[in-house]
Design an enzyme around this catalytic site. Structure first.
Site, PDB file in Angstrom:
ATOM      1  N   SER A  40       0.833  -1.189   0.000  1.00 33.68           N
ATOM      2  CA  SER A  40       0.000   0.000   0.000  1.00 33.68           C
ATOM      3  C   SER A  40       0.880   1.256   0.000  1.00 33.68           C
ATOM      4  O   SER A  40       1.757   1.374  -0.855  1.00 33.68           O
ATOM      5  CB  SER A  40      -0.923  -0.056   1.219  1.00 33.68           C
TER       6      SER A  40
ATOM      7  N   ARG B 288     -11.869   6.796   9.219  1.00 33.96           N
ATOM      8  CA  ARG B 288     -11.373   5.420   9.307  1.00 33.96           C
ATOM      9  C   ARG B 288     -12.406   4.417   8.782  1.00 33.96           C
ATOM     10  O   ARG B 288     -12.062   3.481   8.068  1.00 33.96           O
ATOM     11  CB  ARG B 288     -11.012   5.100  10.751  1.00 33.96           C
TER      12      ARG B 288
ATOM     13  N   ASP C 277      -8.504  -6.474  -5.096  1.00 35.71           N
ATOM     14  CA  ASP C 277      -8.146  -5.154  -4.556  1.00 35.71           C
ATOM     15  C   ASP C 277      -8.680  -4.084  -5.506  1.00 35.71           C
ATOM     16  O   ASP C 277      -8.211  -3.942  -6.626  1.00 35.71           O
ATOM     17  CB  ASP C 277      -6.621  -5.063  -4.451  1.00 35.71           C
TER      18      ASP C 277
ATOM     19  N   HIS D 266      -8.138  -5.019  -0.694  1.00 31.01           N
ATOM     20  CA  HIS D 266      -6.828  -4.411  -0.447  1.00 31.01           C
ATOM     21  C   HIS D 266      -6.140  -5.012   0.783  1.00 31.01           C
ATOM     22  O   HIS D 266      -4.923  -5.150   0.823  1.00 31.01           O
ATOM     23  CB  HIS D 266      -7.011  -2.899  -0.283  1.00 31.01           C
ATOM     24  N   ASP D 267      -6.938  -5.367   1.781  1.00 25.74           N
ATOM     25  CA  ASP D 267      -6.397  -5.958   3.010  1.00 25.74           C
ATOM     26  C   ASP D 267      -5.640  -7.264   2.772  1.00 25.74           C
ATOM     27  O   ASP D 267      -4.926  -7.734   3.656  1.00 25.74           O
ATOM     28  CB  ASP D 267      -7.531  -6.247   3.997  1.00 25.74           C
TER      29      ASP D 267
END
Lengths: 379, 208
Positions: free
Chosen positions: A157, A224, A320, A353-354
């Site tokens: 990232s 967040r 992602d 993405h994680d």
């Protein structure tokens, strides 16, 4: 930490501090001085100083990659599955370094640090930092640690952006680079999410122009929560939460949280506020927005990557959508055009993405294989 | 004896390898499409100090390539070769894959856009054992083609004669044909004389 975990872990680690007294002239033109870098190291630097690997952390990460800060510490570092004895980033073979970025809030100089000129916290007086500035500061740490050349610089990232900057700014200072789940120029979609996140923070009255004693909890939590959605995928959310209700069998018929996914996001938001500074969130997301290796080459990717010399392993994840595989492919294309020794793997995953933090089995095998072939490249 | 498995059950013997290797000057740039776990490229990189690159669709094979130190790009050949610039390789290798892509003709175009010389190993549907089965009304299943008609990845099977015609049509010159046979094939000695009937696979060296 139980005894089993201790065995496969680097164990208890203590963050270190390095002060750059003269500071750094930043890309924005201002000088930031002095600069403290908080970092952690694992393993032992070889006699020839040729087994060092730099790991770069992401937006909300920190220098605490592996191990525990105390025997009571319940949670290990953020890449514990990848870094440790016998693991992919094998601390019995390699000397691993990770430093907190400048602008952050985990020990390195950032907006919540004390401004020596005023004796108060920097707040909005903190200069805008870029990914390049973060890397220049890390180069000073590299020299301080007497590391001649990184065997590898790796990160996911925003960490991947630092990896690319390293390869471009200091092409002779690394043997290889592993940018993971990242982009060589951030997309308008990501810029848009960052903008909304910052707006949430700055429109919280508690933010108060950056001068706050108590965090703007609500704004930061919303930022967040929004970002967290972008780290998951439609499929991973469907699998994890479905339409499950959190507390009762039926709808509450009001606007309080009914669904598991709502409770989950609220929890993520609240936990984040406890450990992350709102102003740092503004500065770091801005640094991400400005990241574009082609900003001086009129968008030409190959030209933007021209200075790169090292061997490279580019990794993306199929689901992602924040840093889609196509963005990695675009960077790979530029590297190929430049005749670089590059490999590309698009790992099958439903985690979004994680995935770069969760697919440690596949990612671990891939990176172990890549690292095992670097020995011969040593000078 | 040095042998190298190209794919499934086809093994290039030392003689075939040497034939291919002899056509590749030292330090050439070689692209292997469908490179599998990178054995052939590793061999060429060591023997010829070649600058090699592989393209492979399957993730586990990509990881194996990386373990061999063979650079590889994970990509689907059905999408062409958009990652590679014009004339960026001296040799482009395609092992037993042409029949499995959606448009073999378009992939051929891409090969000669990216590279100068093509090395294609081609599964021959005109082999006598295939012809025999067709004669009796069955879709052939051979050692090189072990699948049923409904689950085979080989969607564009053709004979050596068909392939030669496509090359002519595309102005691709066949520099050399190396017919290969299965181990223990009693008619192996005829493959060189009549490849379309007796060789199960044929390696073509091509230029445009």
């Amino acid at each position: 930490m139980n005894p089993d975990q201790r065995k496969q872990s680097v164990g208890i680690v203590t963050p270190r501090h390095f002060v750059i007294e003269e500071g750094l002239k930043l890309q924005c033109g201002q000088v930031l001085a002095p600069i403290t870098l908080c970092y952690e190291v694992y393993g032992t630097l070889s006699k020839n100083a040729d087994n060092a690997i730099l790991i770069e952390h992401a937006l909300s990460g920190d220098a605490h990659v592996a191990g525990y800060h105390s025997p009571e510490d319940a949670k290990p570092g953020w890449w514990e599955s990848m870094v440790g004895p016998g693991k992919t980033f094998d601390t019995e073979k390699y000397f691993i370094v990770c430093s907190n970025i400048i602008g952050g809030c985990s020990g390195s100089t950032g907006p919540s640090s004390i401004n020596p000129k005023t004796g108060k916290r920097y707040g909005m007086d903190f200069p805008l930092v870029t990914i390049a500035d973060m890397v220049h500061a890390q180069k000073k740490l590299m020299d301080h640690l007497k590391i001649r050349k990184w065997l590898c610089v790796a990160g996911g990232s925003m960490g991947g952006m630092q990896v690319l900057r390293w390869a471009l700014l200091y092409p002779d200072s690394l043997v290889s680079a592993i940018p993971i789940a990242t982009s060589s120029r951030i997309s308008p979609q990501s810029i848009a999410f960052n903008w909304v996140g910052r707006e949430a923070i700055m429109s919280d009255p508690a933010w108060n122009g950056g001068n706050y004693e108590e965090q703007p909890d609500k704004g930061l939590a919303i930022a967040r929560m929004l970002a967290h959605i972008t780290y998951l995928s439609e499929e991973s959310m469907r699998r994890k939460f479905g339409r499950k209700l959190q507390f009762s069998q039926d709808y509450s018929f009001d606007f309080d949280k009914d669904f598991s996914v709502e409770s989950y996001l609220e929890h993520q938001g609240m936990r984040f506020v406890e450990r992350f500074d709102a102003n740092s969130y503004l500065y770091i997301t801005r640094a991400i927005d400005y990241f574009d290796v082609t900003d001086k080459t009129g968008g030409d990717m190959a030209k933007g990557l021209e200075k790169m010399k090292c061997k490279c392993l580019v990794v993306s994840f199929t689901s992602d959508w924040l840093f889609p595989p196509e963005q990695s492919r675009e960077m790979v294309r530029g590297m190929l055009k430049n005749g670089l020794d590059v490999s590309y793997c698009n790992i099958e995953s439903s985690y979004g993405h994680d995935a770069f933090l969760l697919e440690d089995d596949t990612l671990g095998r891939l990176i172990s294989n890549f690292l095992s072939n670097l020995e011969t490249d040593k000078e | 004896m040095t042998t190298i498995r190209l794919n499934h059950d086809t093994t290039l013997s030392r003689r075939d390898l040497e034939t291919i290797a002899s056509m590749i000057p030292g330090k050439s740039r070689i692209l292997d499409l469908g490179c599998g776990s990178g054995r052939l490229l590793k061999f060429l990189a060591q023997l010829k100090e070649a600058k090699v690159m592989g393209v492979e669709k399957e993730q586990d094979k990509v990881i194996e390539c990386t373990g061999r130190g063979v650079p590889v790009i994970q990509a689907d050949l059905n999408d062409g070769l958009p990652d590679f610039a014009d004339n960026s390789y001296d040799f482009v290798i395609l092992s037993q894959t042409l029949q499995a892509v959606k448009r073999p003709d378009l992939l051929l175009d891409e090969m000669f856009r990216v590279g100068k010389t093509g090395i294609i190993s081609f599964i021959n549907f005109g082999h006598c054992s295939a012809r025999k089965q067709l004669l009796f009304g069955d879709m052939p299943e051979t050692k090189t083609l072990p699948w049923k008609w409904y689950n085979t990845p080989n969607i564009h099977l053709a004979t050596i004669a068909d392939f030669r015609r496509l090359c002519t049509q595309k102005n691709i010159r066949i520099l050399r044909e190396i017919p290969l046979t299965q181990d223990g094939d009693p008619f192996a000695f005829l493959a060189g004389i009549w490849p379309n009937l007796f060789s199960s696979t044929c390696v073509f060296i091509l230029e445009k």
